[in-house]
Design a protein around this motif. Sequence first.
Motif, short mmCIF file in Angstrom:
data_model
loop_
_atom_site.label_atom_id
_atom_site.label_comp_id
_atom_site.label_asym_id
_atom_site.label_seq_id
_atom_site.Cartn_x
_atom_site.Cartn_y
_atom_site.Cartn_z
N LYS A 1 31.92 17.19 -17.35
CA LYS A 1 33.05 16.85 -16.47
C LYS A 1 33.24 17.93 -15.42
CE LYS A 1 38.02 15.96 -16.35
NZ LYS A 1 39.27 15.85 -17.12
N ALA B 1 28.69 11.51 -24.44
CA ALA B 1 29.19 10.72 -23.30
C ALA B 1 30.71 10.68 -23.30
CB ALA B 1 28.61 9.31 -23.37
N VAL B 2 31.31 10.54 -24.50
CA VAL B 2 32.78 10.53 -24.60
C VAL B 2 33.34 11.89 -24.20
CG1 VAL B 2 34.73 10.33 -26.19
CG2 VAL B 2 32.81 8.73 -26.36
N LYS B 3 32.70 12.96 -24.68
CA LYS B 3 33.15 14.31 -24.32
C LYS B 3 33.05 14.53 -22.82
CE LYS B 3 32.04 16.82 -28.61
NZ LYS B 3 31.19 17.89 -29.19
N HIS B 4 31.96 14.06 -22.23
CA HIS B 4 31.77 14.21 -20.79
C HIS B 4 32.91 13.55 -20.02
CE1 HIS B 4 29.89 14.19 -16.83
NE2 HIS B 4 30.03 12.89 -16.79
N GLY B 5 33.27 12.34 -20.45
CA GLY B 5 34.34 11.63 -19.75
C GLY B 5 35.69 12.28 -19.93
N ALA B 6 35.91 12.89 -21.10
CA ALA B 6 37.21 13.50 -21.39
C ALA B 6 37.28 14.98 -21.00
CB ALA B 6 37.54 13.35 -22.87
N GLN C 1 26.23 9.37 -27.94
CA GLN C 1 27.47 8.64 -27.62
C GLN C 1 28.66 9.59 -27.63
OE1 GLN C 1 27.95 4.92 -29.87
NE2 GLN C 1 25.74 4.88 -30.22
#
Length: 379
Positions: free
Chosen positions: A96, A39-44, A36
Motif C-alpha cells: 500500500k 493481497a488483503v494486507k496490501h489493500g489494508a 490471498q
Amino acid sequence: MNEKTTAELENLRGLIDGVDQQLIHLLRKRLDLVAQVGAVKHGAGLPIYAPQREASMLAKRRGEAQKMDVSPQLIEDILRRLMRESYLNEKDVGFKQVNPDLGHVVLVGGEGKLGGLFAQMLTLSGYQVKVLDKDDWCRATEIFDGAGLVIVTVPIAITCSLIKEKLTQLPQDCILADLTSIKGEPVNAMLEAHKGPVVGLHPMFGPDVGSLAKQVVVVCHGRRSQDYQWLLEQIQIWGARLVEAEPERHDKAMQLVQAMRHFSSFVYGFNLYKEEADIESLLQFSSPIYRLELAMVGRLFAQSPELYADIIFAQKESLKAIGDYLDNYSQALSLLQSGDREAFVSQFKEVAQWFGDFAPQFQRESRAMLQSVNDMKTD
C-alpha cells in the motif's frame, strides 16, 4: 539383503513417496492462501510481518505437534522456513502507498545495490522513483524539482561533503534522508544543508535480503518528524522493525556491532591467508560451529572491499574499540602462554556471569543455525 527385505523396503519407500507428494500439494495450497492474505494486507496497508500472530501460531502448532508425538522444534523449523518463503511471495503483490500525494522520490547514488533495493521497495509501493548518480549532476536541478523525498545512499566517505555541497537547494518541504551506517555527522550535515524535514536511517541489513520482513532499520530523528512519519509507516509495512536512537548512541554501538566485528573477521581471514590454510581440508574437519564461523569470514571477502573499508574507517573512535579488543586478546593470550588454566577458568566464569540470561538464550538460538549448517550438502 534378501528379496523379502528388499520388497518390504520398496513398499515402505513407495508409501513415503506418496506422503511426500501429499505434503507438496499441501504446501502449494498453503502458499496460495498466503498469497490471498498478502493481497488483503496490501489493500489494508498492513505490515507483511505480524510478530504477535506469528508467535501465537507457532505456539499453537508446537502444542499440537507435541500431542501427536511429533517434535515441536521440527514443526517450528518447517513453519519458519515456510514463512520466509511466504514473505518473499507477499512482496511480489506490492505494498500500500501510504503517501499518494508525495512528489517523486530521488535516490542520490541509487545505482548502488542498497539504493537499488530501496528503489525497488518504493516502486512496489507506487512511488515514482528517480535516480541521481555520479554522472547525472548536470541534470540535478531538473531531477530535484518537485521531489517530495531525497534519499542519500552514497559511500560513507563522501556522504557529508556531498550533502553540504550539493543538497542545499532542495524544495522547502522535501524530506532529506540518508542510509549511511554512521549517523552523527551525516544527520548534522543534513540539518545544516536543508531547512526542511530531516531523518537519518540505517538499514541493518545488506542489499541481498529477499524481504525486509523482520529486518531492522535504525531511525535517528532530525527535524519535523511529523512530516516523515508516513515514511516510517511505509518501512514498517514492508515488514521492517524500527529502532529509534540518538545519533551518538547509534554510532557508539556501531563501533562494536560493525567496525570491530568486521575488522576482526578481516584479520581472521588475513591470518588464514598468511598461514596458507587449506580451506577444503578445514571444511572436512570442521564442526558445524566452525563452518558457520568460516562462512561468515568468507562472506566478508565475497563483498566490496571499498564498502568495508568505509565502514571500518568511518569513525576514528572505532580505533579505541578495536585497540581495546587487541589488548583483551593479548591479556587472554598471556594466560595461555603462562599455562594458567585456573585463571582462564575464572575469567571464563566472570564473562559468563556478565552475559547472564543472554548466554543460554544465545545457545538456544544458535542450535537451529548449527543444525542447518550440519544439514548442508558438502562436496
